[in-house]
Design a protein around this motif. Sequence first.
Motif, PDB file in Angstrom:
ATOM      1  N   THR A   6       0.818  -1.207   0.000  1.00  0.00           N
ATOM      2  CA  THR A   6       0.000   0.000   0.000  1.00  0.00           C
ATOM      3  C   THR A   6       0.848   1.251   0.000  1.00  0.00           C
ATOM      4  OG1 THR A   6      -0.095   0.250   2.391  1.00  0.00           O
ATOM      5  CG2 THR A   6      -1.728  -1.191   1.388  1.00  0.00           C
ATOM      6  N   VAL A   9       0.714   3.862  -2.920  1.00  0.00           N
ATOM      7  CA  VAL A   9      -0.499   4.538  -3.351  1.00  0.00           C
ATOM      8  C   VAL A   9      -0.601   5.953  -2.817  1.00  0.00           C
ATOM      9  CG1 VAL A   9      -1.651   2.307  -3.379  1.00  0.00           C
ATOM     10  CG2 VAL A   9      -2.009   3.838  -1.449  1.00  0.00           C
ATOM     11  N   ASP A 297     -11.596   1.164  -1.676  1.00  0.00           N
ATOM     12  CA  ASP A 297     -10.725   1.518  -0.556  1.00  0.00           C
ATOM     13  C   ASP A 297      -9.935   0.311  -0.062  1.00  0.00           C
ATOM     14  OD1 ASP A 297     -11.353   4.189  -0.545  1.00  0.00           O
ATOM     15  OD2 ASP A 297     -12.753   4.075   1.147  1.00  0.00           O
ATOM     16  N   ARG A 300      -6.963  -0.081  -2.300  1.00  0.00           N
ATOM     17  CA  ARG A 300      -5.913   0.927  -2.225  1.00  0.00           C
ATOM     18  C   ARG A 300      -5.177   0.923  -0.894  1.00  0.00           C
ATOM     19  NH1 ARG A 300      -7.151   6.502  -0.417  1.00  0.00           N
ATOM     20  NH2 ARG A 300      -9.227   6.610   0.495  1.00  0.00           N
ATOM     21  N   PHE A 346      -3.695  -2.982 -10.389  1.00  0.00           N
ATOM     22  CA  PHE A 346      -3.751  -1.732  -9.636  1.00  0.00           C
ATOM     23  C   PHE A 346      -2.402  -1.041  -9.745  1.00  0.00           C
ATOM     24  CE2 PHE A 346      -3.153   0.187  -5.253  1.00  0.00           C
ATOM     25  CZ  PHE A 346      -3.879   1.330  -5.529  1.00  0.00           C
ATOM     26  N   CYS A 349      -2.603   5.333  -6.499  1.00  0.00           N
ATOM     27  CA  CYS A 349      -3.553   6.434  -6.373  1.00  0.00           C
ATOM     28  C   CYS A 349      -2.809   7.750  -6.191  1.00  0.00           C
ATOM     29  CB  CYS A 349      -4.479   6.233  -5.170  1.00  0.00           C
ATOM     30  SG  CYS A 349      -5.482   4.722  -5.222  1.00  0.00           S
ATOM     31  N   CYS A 358      -7.626   6.661  -8.430  1.00  0.00           N
ATOM     32  CA  CYS A 358      -6.920   5.385  -8.344  1.00  0.00           C
ATOM     33  C   CYS A 358      -6.871   4.771  -9.739  1.00  0.00           C
ATOM     34  CB  CYS A 358      -7.617   4.441  -7.370  1.00  0.00           C
ATOM     35  SG  CYS A 358      -7.546   5.015  -5.652  1.00  0.00           S
TER      36      CYS A 358
END
Length: 530
Positions: A6, A9, A297, A300, A346, A349, A358
Amino acid sequence: MRISRTLAVSAAAVALIAGAIAPAANAADTVVPNAQWSLGLAPEVTTSPGVQGAYIRLWDMKTAWRDINPAPGQFDFSIMDQRVAQVEAAGAKPLIVLGLTPQWAAADPSAGDPRWGAGTASAPANISTYVAYVTAIMQHYGSRVGAIEVWNEANLKTFWTGTPGQMADLTAAAYKAIKSISPGTAVIAASSTTRLFGSVKNFFGPYAAAVKKQGYPIDGWTIHTYPAGNQGPADRYQQILEWQGVLKNATDNDPAAMAKQVWDTEINYGLAGPGAIPKTDFDANGSSQYVARTFVDSQRIGIDATFWYMWTASSFSLLGIQMFTGTTPSITAYNTTRSWLVGATFKGCDTDGNVLKCFFTKNGEAFFLGMSKNDTPVSYSKAATLNVENWIGQATTPAGTVSLGTGPQKFTCPGADKSACTFGAAAAAGATTGGAASGSGATAAKSITIRATKGTFNGKKAVIITGKAVGMEGEQVTPFVKLKTERRFTALAPVTVGADGSFTAHRNTSKIATVYVVNNGVQSNTVTAR
């Protein structure tokens, strides 16, 4: 995604909460797992739910320890057999939750909530009875079991009155028994609720430290992320950050702890509490936005599997957001975000003011999901060439200003220029709460700088923390303090950043203290007050 992933991000790409782990170059380049969309079932539901889940969680279904092991050496799987077959018929894998000690096995036969019975919250008098129970489940079902949750909400006395160390012992014993029969079954830790930070700090912290001493006999950590009854997704996100901080402090920021998966096996909104906070019932529009935002959420912030609580047969008064046949907006939001993101990569963000974007790629297409960072409506001026689809699959404003709120909206770039949909590239337009463009849309630079001095607060000796949080006006920052006599940092209550970017916090102490402050992945300098 793991906690360590994470880190990429955030706008500043720095460590979360207590972070000392540097992100890898492409740490955010992870494929969104199917498990991100999972759910629980109400006991009244006897057929397949109306949405697809990778896992379905079996709890409150007369499938607990007290139900299937009513006496020493006796096991009754008749109800569990029906539920496992139901899950499999829905194309999912069962997540079986262990717990609710039968009274005959309890160290304290009186411990337990009357709703579940005497003894159910007790540690077993002899761990061998728990091992026999776990072994019986695995011998009966083997690899059909997708995952095992070691205990339900162990940080609440309602479900567990034993110690964190005893729960770590059960965790290690369960892991050994499960893996000896079905190595592919995921073993996730005893769950903790995040809405009560005190119990997270006081129970989960020592539990995580004890799990570390056992050599991490888990495949993942487990949380339940219900915000307070008057809160929403932004508050859930903050609670997860605080939980991560406790985990990092408890394990001394051990990379092995950070590399474990994180499963959120119960999430809904509007549930009454804590304390006198009343329940909130959300309308169809609000419900659909919250459902969609929850799964975005989760991705992310580093949650690997998210279980919506829950699919019911009809309206359930406990819950603020309902999901059953007929709640079309909530169901559509679940299905829309799932179709957007399962199998997508992914990328990360970024934020520009209150606009959060994102970025993902899927099937060769780059796109981003735009939404309000803190659930407050914000206007976003997009390029005319971008297409927009909202969280329930409806095409929205084809050109000009788009109103962003809690619900994610999908922006695609059908033309030759893909830069607006590419993470790290300059965006096509800016954001402002007033509705007019405010600039190029590039990520706003954010930073926190602090100093800590010895002084007094309300007549008592204290460490006074003052700071400047650039680009965070009106947001909350969380100070972490470690005294010279302490091994770990402790989170203080979050404080609100003023309109000029300044903030102040304190901790009553006369001792030497080391301090840093964080907000959504941005961490300050670390200072010591002597």
